[in-house]
Motif scaffolding. Structure first.
Motif, short mmCIF file in Angstrom:
data_model
loop_
_atom_site.label_atom_id
_atom_site.label_comp_id
_atom_site.label_asym_id
_atom_site.label_seq_id
_atom_site.Cartn_x
_atom_site.Cartn_y
_atom_site.Cartn_z
N PRO A 118 21.44 -6.80 3.63
CA PRO A 118 21.60 -5.78 4.69
C PRO A 118 22.09 -4.44 4.19
CG PRO A 118 23.28 -7.51 4.85
CD PRO A 118 22.28 -7.99 3.86
N VAL A 119 22.96 -4.42 3.18
CA VAL A 119 23.45 -3.15 2.65
C VAL A 119 22.33 -2.41 1.94
CG1 VAL A 119 25.05 -2.04 1.04
CG2 VAL A 119 25.83 -3.96 2.45
N THR A 120 21.63 -3.12 1.08
CA THR A 120 20.52 -2.51 0.35
C THR A 120 19.42 -2.08 1.31
OG1 THR A 120 21.00 -3.89 -1.55
CG2 THR A 120 18.83 -2.87 -1.48
N ARG A 121 19.17 -2.87 2.31
CA ARG A 121 18.14 -2.57 3.29
C ARG A 121 18.34 -1.19 3.92
NH1 ARG A 121 17.28 -6.08 8.87
NH2 ARG A 121 16.00 -4.55 9.98
N THR A 122 19.60 -0.81 4.18
CA THR A 122 19.87 0.49 4.81
C THR A 122 19.48 1.65 3.92
OG1 THR A 122 22.15 0.64 3.97
CG2 THR A 122 21.81 -0.52 6.07
N ARG A 123 19.28 1.41 2.63
CA ARG A 123 18.94 2.48 1.69
C ARG A 123 17.43 2.64 1.51
NH1 ARG A 123 23.71 -0.06 -1.05
NH2 ARG A 123 25.44 1.34 -0.56
N ILE A 124 16.65 1.74 2.11
CA ILE A 124 15.20 1.88 2.09
C ILE A 124 14.80 2.79 3.24
CG2 ILE A 124 13.00 0.66 2.30
CD1 ILE A 124 14.35 -1.82 1.16
N PRO A 125 14.10 3.90 2.97
CA PRO A 125 13.71 4.83 4.04
C PRO A 125 12.93 4.14 5.16
CG PRO A 125 13.31 5.80 1.89
CD PRO A 125 13.66 4.37 1.64
N ASP A 126 13.12 4.60 6.38
CA ASP A 126 12.45 3.99 7.52
C ASP A 126 10.93 4.03 7.38
OD1 ASP A 126 14.89 3.48 8.69
OD2 ASP A 126 14.86 5.25 9.99
N GLY A 127 10.40 5.08 6.74
CA GLY A 127 8.96 5.21 6.61
C GLY A 127 8.34 4.45 5.46
N THR A 128 9.16 3.78 4.67
CA THR A 128 8.65 3.06 3.50
C THR A 128 7.96 1.77 3.90
OG1 THR A 128 10.26 3.97 1.94
CG2 THR A 128 9.35 1.80 1.42
N SER A 129 6.74 1.56 3.39
CA SER A 129 6.04 0.30 3.61
C SER A 129 5.52 -0.30 2.31
CB SER A 129 4.89 0.49 4.61
OG SER A 129 3.96 1.44 4.15
N GLN A 130 5.96 0.23 1.16
CA GLN A 130 5.70 -0.37 -0.15
C GLN A 130 7.00 -0.37 -0.94
OE1 GLN A 130 2.50 2.07 -1.80
NE2 GLN A 130 1.02 0.45 -1.41
N ALA A 131 7.36 -1.53 -1.50
CA ALA A 131 8.59 -1.63 -2.28
C ALA A 131 8.34 -2.51 -3.50
CB ALA A 131 9.72 -2.20 -1.44
N LEU A 132 8.56 -1.95 -4.69
CA LEU A 132 8.53 -2.74 -5.92
C LEU A 132 9.95 -3.25 -6.15
CD1 LEU A 132 6.93 -3.69 -8.45
CD2 LEU A 132 7.81 -1.63 -9.59
N VAL A 133 10.14 -4.55 -6.06
CA VAL A 133 11.47 -5.15 -6.19
C VAL A 133 11.58 -5.75 -7.59
CG1 VAL A 133 13.11 -6.80 -5.24
CG2 VAL A 133 11.53 -5.59 -3.72
N VAL A 134 12.54 -5.25 -8.37
CA VAL A 134 12.73 -5.68 -9.76
C VAL A 134 14.11 -6.33 -9.84
CG1 VAL A 134 12.82 -4.98 -12.18
CG2 VAL A 134 11.29 -3.78 -10.58
N THR A 135 14.13 -7.63 -10.16
CA THR A 135 15.35 -8.41 -10.10
C THR A 135 15.75 -8.97 -11.45
OG1 THR A 135 14.40 -9.19 -8.02
CG2 THR A 135 16.51 -10.10 -8.66
#
Length: 262
Positions: free
Chosen positions: A74-91
């Protein structure tokens, strides 16, 4: 498809951090030097922070629900812009690891995230990750960062992002494990950490100051850890360049799994 343009932009003989090493090879690291550095400090106010990945299933198959890609808390989620619909997640596995997994997710009109590509094997910096990145700390910054500019030594493979082809992306030398760096910058995507968006990845301007590092890219994997970048296999880089769409406000969410799951 939007018209792509090549921006002239200022250039370096090669970009800072990851790219600087291309001319001379990575610095030699003693066993003592390769030990983990001190635990990372507090997050920088100027940089967005991180989120994870994992994800079973085949690309485009199962939806993972509304809100955020798998593993993104939830904390990280708030940092993703509302208009973003592509996310490269590197873990990564921990703050000290330099191997990671990358997955590209896309959000549909109903707000559900789907795996679009990957998982891919990846490398990050030699000493792992940092919530506060500094030049030459051999750590990759944790965070959520926009992806808006690309380039490389090879011709545009069909990128939707603006693409700057230049021989200045040449990468001679060797990496930390003695592996050749040749071809590492055949394709790159600039990560918007301490850089001016809308410029070539070769741009040397550092809004936060040179001491905070820069030139942090996604680039072709050379078989070993990087100085601060994230590296992916060449076929994954081509796929990424043909998929990342500026209209979808793509971001990279990167860091240790536990950190970005917050």
């Amino acid at each position: 498809m939007p018209v792509r343009k090549v921006r002239p932009g200022p250039r370096l003989v090669t970009a800072a951090l990851c790219a600087t090493l291309a001319l001379v090879g990575y610095m030699k690291v003693s066993p003592e030097d390769s030990a983990p550095a001190a635990a990372p400090g507090p997050r920088p106010a100027a940089a967005k922070n991180a989120g994870p990945a994992a994800a079973p299933g085949s690309p485009g198959s199962a939806a993972f629900g509304a809100g955020a890609p798998p593993g993104v808390g939830p904390v990280t989620r708030t940092r993703i812009p509302d208009g973003t619909s592509q996310a490269l997640v590197v873990t990564g596995g921990s703050h000290e690891t330099n191997v990671a997994t990358a997955v590209l997710y896309e959000r549909d009109d109903a707000g559900r995230w789907h795996r679009a590509a990957g998982p891919w094997s990846a490398h990050n910096a030699l000493r792992g990750w940092a919530t506060e990145h500094w030049a030459d700390d051999l750590r990759t910054p944790i965070g959520v960062f926009r992806l808006g500019d690309a380039g490389g030594r090879l011709p545009d493979p069909g990128a939707l992002l603006p693409y700057d082809q230049s021989e200045e992306f040449a990468s001679p030398g060797t990496g930390f494990l003695g592996e050749p760096l040749e071809g590492s910058f055949d394709y790159v995507v600039a990560i918007d950490y301490n850089r001016t968006p809308g410029t070539t990845p070769l741009d040397k301007e550092r809004p936060l100051g040179q001491e905070r590092g820069g030139g942090v890219w996604i680039h072709v994997d050379h078989g070993g850890p990087t100085q601060a970048c994230v590296s992916l296999p060449a076929d994954a880089m081509r796929r990424l360049l043909r998929t990342l769409n500026p209209a979808r406000e793509p971001v990279i969410v990167m860091g240790p799994a536990a950190e970005i799951a917050r």
